[in-house]
Design a protein around this motif. Sequence first.
Motif, PDB file in Angstrom:
ATOM      1  N   THR A  81       0.858  -1.181   0.000  1.00  0.00           N
ATOM      2  CA  THR A  81       0.000   0.000   0.000  1.00  0.00           C
ATOM      3  C   THR A  81       0.891   1.227   0.000  1.00  0.00           C
ATOM      4  OG1 THR A  81      -0.041   0.141   2.408  1.00  0.00           O
ATOM      5  CG2 THR A  81      -1.805  -1.133   1.385  1.00  0.00           C
ATOM      6  N   SER A  82       0.271   2.386  -0.058  1.00  0.00           N
ATOM      7  CA  SER A  82       1.018   3.633   0.085  1.00  0.00           C
ATOM      8  C   SER A  82       1.471   3.758   1.549  1.00  0.00           C
ATOM      9  CB  SER A  82       0.133   4.829  -0.282  1.00  0.00           C
ATOM     10  OG  SER A  82      -0.850   5.040   0.719  1.00  0.00           O
ATOM     11  N   PRO A  83       2.451   4.606   1.811  1.00  0.00           N
ATOM     12  CA  PRO A  83       2.905   4.766   3.205  1.00  0.00           C
ATOM     13  C   PRO A  83       1.792   5.195   4.174  1.00  0.00           C
ATOM     14  CG  PRO A  83       4.537   5.682   1.716  1.00  0.00           C
ATOM     15  CD  PRO A  83       3.321   5.333   0.877  1.00  0.00           C
ATOM     16  N   SER A  84       0.928   6.100   3.743  1.00  0.00           N
ATOM     17  CA  SER A  84      -0.157   6.548   4.619  1.00  0.00           C
ATOM     18  C   SER A  84      -1.147   5.424   4.890  1.00  0.00           C
ATOM     19  CB  SER A  84      -0.885   7.745   3.997  1.00  0.00           C
ATOM     20  OG  SER A  84      -0.022   8.843   3.887  1.00  0.00           O
ATOM     21  N   GLU A  85      -1.502   4.684   3.844  1.00  0.00           N
ATOM     22  CA  GLU A  85      -2.410   3.559   4.021  1.00  0.00           C
ATOM     23  C   GLU A  85      -1.789   2.491   4.912  1.00  0.00           C
ATOM     24  OE1 GLU A  85      -3.305   2.328   0.046  1.00  0.00           O
ATOM     25  OE2 GLU A  85      -4.568   4.072  -0.322  1.00  0.00           O
ATOM     26  N   LYS A  86      -0.484   2.304   4.785  1.00  0.00           N
ATOM     27  CA  LYS A  86       0.214   1.317   5.627  1.00  0.00           C
ATOM     28  C   LYS A  86       0.087   1.713   7.100  1.00  0.00           C
ATOM     29  CE  LYS A  86       3.124  -1.391   4.408  1.00  0.00           C
ATOM     30  NZ  LYS A  86       3.082  -2.821   4.044  1.00  0.00           N
ATOM     31  N   LEU A  87       0.261   3.004   7.404  1.00  0.00           N
ATOM     32  CA  LEU A  87       0.142   3.454   8.796  1.00  0.00           C
ATOM     33  C   LEU A  87      -1.263   3.210   9.346  1.00  0.00           C
ATOM     34  CD1 LEU A  87       2.180   6.779   8.746  1.00  0.00           C
ATOM     35  CD2 LEU A  87       2.712   4.707  10.037  1.00  0.00           C
ATOM     36  N   VAL A  88      -2.271   3.486   8.536  1.00  0.00           N
ATOM     37  CA  VAL A  88      -3.646   3.257   8.980  1.00  0.00           C
ATOM     38  C   VAL A  88      -3.896   1.759   9.157  1.00  0.00           C
ATOM     39  CG1 VAL A  88      -6.090   3.465   8.329  1.00  0.00           C
ATOM     40  CG2 VAL A  88      -4.524   5.401   8.013  1.00  0.00           C
ATOM     41  N   LEU A  89      -3.434   0.949   8.202  1.00  0.00           N
ATOM     42  CA  LEU A  89      -3.616  -0.494   8.288  1.00  0.00           C
ATOM     43  C   LEU A  89      -2.903  -1.067   9.517  1.00  0.00           C
ATOM     44  CD1 LEU A  89      -4.973  -2.843   6.822  1.00  0.00           C
ATOM     45  CD2 LEU A  89      -2.852  -3.142   5.525  1.00  0.00           C
ATOM     46  N   GLY A 130     -11.844   4.357  17.328  1.00  0.00           N
ATOM     47  CA  GLY A 130     -12.416   5.581  16.791  1.00  0.00           C
ATOM     48  C   GLY A 130     -11.413   6.256  15.858  1.00  0.00           C
ATOM     49  N   ILE A 131     -11.903   7.155  15.040  1.00  0.00           N
ATOM     50  CA  ILE A 131     -11.029   7.882  14.114  1.00  0.00           C
ATOM     51  C   ILE A 131      -9.947   8.628  14.883  1.00  0.00           C
ATOM     52  CG2 ILE A 131     -10.939   9.795  12.443  1.00  0.00           C
ATOM     53  CD1 ILE A 131     -12.050   7.221  11.281  1.00  0.00           C
ATOM     54  N   THR A 167      -6.734  12.610   6.047  1.00  0.00           N
ATOM     55  CA  THR A 167      -5.904  11.566   5.449  1.00  0.00           C
ATOM     56  C   THR A 167      -6.345  10.192   5.922  1.00  0.00           C
ATOM     57  OG1 THR A 167      -4.042  13.077   5.224  1.00  0.00           O
ATOM     58  CG2 THR A 167      -3.542  10.724   5.174  1.00  0.00           C
ATOM     59  N   VAL A 168      -6.668  10.060   7.201  1.00  0.00           N
ATOM     60  CA  VAL A 168      -7.151   8.773   7.730  1.00  0.00           C
ATOM     61  C   VAL A 168      -8.440   8.369   7.021  1.00  0.00           C
ATOM     62  CG1 VAL A 168      -8.126   7.621   9.765  1.00  0.00           C
ATOM     63  CG2 VAL A 168      -5.988   8.914   9.959  1.00  0.00           C
ATOM     64  N   HIS A 169      -9.366   9.299   6.842  1.00  0.00           N
ATOM     65  CA  HIS A 169     -10.612   8.992   6.141  1.00  0.00           C
ATOM     66  C   HIS A 169     -10.343   8.558   4.701  1.00  0.00           C
ATOM     67  CE1 HIS A 169     -13.738   9.904   9.056  1.00  0.00           C
ATOM     68  NE2 HIS A 169     -13.080  11.003   9.406  1.00  0.00           N
ATOM     69  N   ARG A 170      -9.444   9.263   4.013  1.00  0.00           N
ATOM     70  CA  ARG A 170      -9.104   8.885   2.631  1.00  0.00           C
ATOM     71  C   ARG A 170      -8.476   7.497   2.583  1.00  0.00           C
ATOM     72  NH1 ARG A 170      -7.633  14.267   2.103  1.00  0.00           N
ATOM     73  NH2 ARG A 170      -5.455  13.805   2.537  1.00  0.00           N
ATOM     74  N   CYS A 171      -7.570   7.229   3.515  1.00  0.00           N
ATOM     75  CA  CYS A 171      -6.904   5.918   3.551  1.00  0.00           C
ATOM     76  C   CYS A 171      -7.888   4.804   3.849  1.00  0.00           C
ATOM     77  CB  CYS A 171      -5.780   5.925   4.588  1.00  0.00           C
ATOM     78  SG  CYS A 171      -4.366   6.937   4.120  1.00  0.00           S
ATOM     79  N   LEU A 172      -8.794   5.016   4.781  1.00  0.00           N
ATOM     80  CA  LEU A 172      -9.802   4.001   5.093  1.00  0.00           C
ATOM     81  C   LEU A 172     -10.676   3.711   3.874  1.00  0.00           C
ATOM     82  CD1 LEU A 172     -10.847   5.088   8.689  1.00  0.00           C
ATOM     83  CD2 LEU A 172      -9.720   2.937   8.045  1.00  0.00           C
ATOM     84  N   ALA A 173     -11.060   4.761   3.149  1.00  0.00           N
ATOM     85  CA  ALA A 173     -11.868   4.567   1.940  1.00  0.00           C
ATOM     86  C   ALA A 173     -11.086   3.776   0.896  1.00  0.00           C
ATOM     87  CB  ALA A 173     -12.304   5.914   1.374  1.00  0.00           C
ATOM     88  N   SER A 174      -9.819   4.072   0.750  1.00  0.00           N
ATOM     89  CA  SER A 174      -8.982   3.355  -0.214  1.00  0.00           C
ATOM     90  C   SER A 174      -8.769   1.906   0.195  1.00  0.00           C
ATOM     91  CB  SER A 174      -7.636   4.068  -0.355  1.00  0.00           C
ATOM     92  OG  SER A 174      -6.810   3.381  -1.252  1.00  0.00           O
ATOM     93  N   LEU A 175      -8.520   1.672   1.480  1.00  0.00           N
ATOM     94  CA  LEU A 175      -8.339   0.302   1.978  1.00  0.00           C
ATOM     95  C   LEU A 175      -9.619  -0.508   1.807  1.00  0.00           C
ATOM     96  CD1 LEU A 175      -6.282   1.090   5.207  1.00  0.00           C
ATOM     97  CD2 LEU A 175      -5.442  -0.104   3.157  1.00  0.00           C
ATOM     98  N   VAL A 194      -9.929  -3.975   3.903  1.00  0.00           N
ATOM     99  CA  VAL A 194     -10.673  -3.707   5.127  1.00  0.00           C
ATOM    100  C   VAL A 194     -12.156  -3.634   4.770  1.00  0.00           C
ATOM    101  CG1 VAL A 194     -11.088  -2.030   6.980  1.00  0.00           C
ATOM    102  CG2 VAL A 194      -8.759  -2.401   6.149  1.00  0.00           C
ATOM    103  N   THR A 195     -12.994  -4.251   5.586  1.00  0.00           N
ATOM    104  CA  THR A 195     -14.441  -4.115   5.467  1.00  0.00           C
ATOM    105  C   THR A 195     -14.905  -3.253   6.628  1.00  0.00           C
ATOM    106  OG1 THR A 195     -14.612  -6.311   4.498  1.00  0.00           O
ATOM    107  CG2 THR A 195     -16.632  -5.366   5.396  1.00  0.00           C
ATOM    108  N   VAL A 196     -15.707  -2.240   6.318  1.00  0.00           N
ATOM    109  CA  VAL A 196     -16.173  -1.305   7.342  1.00  0.00           C
ATOM    110  C   VAL A 196     -17.663  -1.515   7.570  1.00  0.00           C
ATOM    111  CG1 VAL A 196     -16.372   1.119   8.009  1.00  0.00           C
ATOM    112  CG2 VAL A 196     -14.434   0.375   6.609  1.00  0.00           C
ATOM    113  N   THR A 197     -18.030  -1.719   8.833  1.00  0.00           N
ATOM    114  CA  THR A 197     -19.430  -1.796   9.228  1.00  0.00           C
ATOM    115  C   THR A 197     -19.711  -0.587  10.101  1.00  0.00           C
ATOM    116  OG1 THR A 197     -19.366  -4.211   9.202  1.00  0.00           O
ATOM    117  CG2 THR A 197     -21.185  -3.174  10.412  1.00  0.00           C
ATOM    118  N   HIS A 198     -20.580   0.289   9.614  1.00  0.00           N
ATOM    119  CA  HIS A 198     -20.933   1.498  10.363  1.00  0.00           C
ATOM    120  C   HIS A 198     -21.911   1.125  11.458  1.00  0.00           C
ATOM    121  CE1 HIS A 198     -18.842   3.885   7.369  1.00  0.00           C
ATOM    122  NE2 HIS A 198     -19.397   3.092   6.467  1.00  0.00           N
TER     123      HIS A 198
END
Length: 97
Positions: free
Chosen positions: A14-22, A38-39, A52-60, A66-70
């Motif tokens: 992944t990108s470096p930012s996505e890696k940090l979020v993952l 939480g965010i 950036t966290v929101h963008r990375c979560l959407a990309s992941l 990643v599967t997101v359940t709201h």
Amino acid sequence: MSFHALSWAWTVCTSPSEKLVLLSLADSANNLGECWPGIDTVVAMSGLSRATVHRCLASLESSALVTVTHRSPKGRTSSNLYRLAVGPLQLPCRGLT
């Protein structure tokens, strides 16, 4: 913390930012690869901005890593449930652009 989820996250290309979020999610994951930070927690763990966290979560999520359940119990906001697509460990990626 799931050692397997964390080890898996290190091997995902992944990108470096996505890696940090993952990695932040994997560090919070249980043995089933599920977590619900939480965010603000992911922001603090990763050192990234909220946007950036929101963008990375959407990309992941769009990459099916990643599967997101709201979750909103009884009309109140709550942290989302994240399921990591923990699979077998992969070879380190090369030449990621």
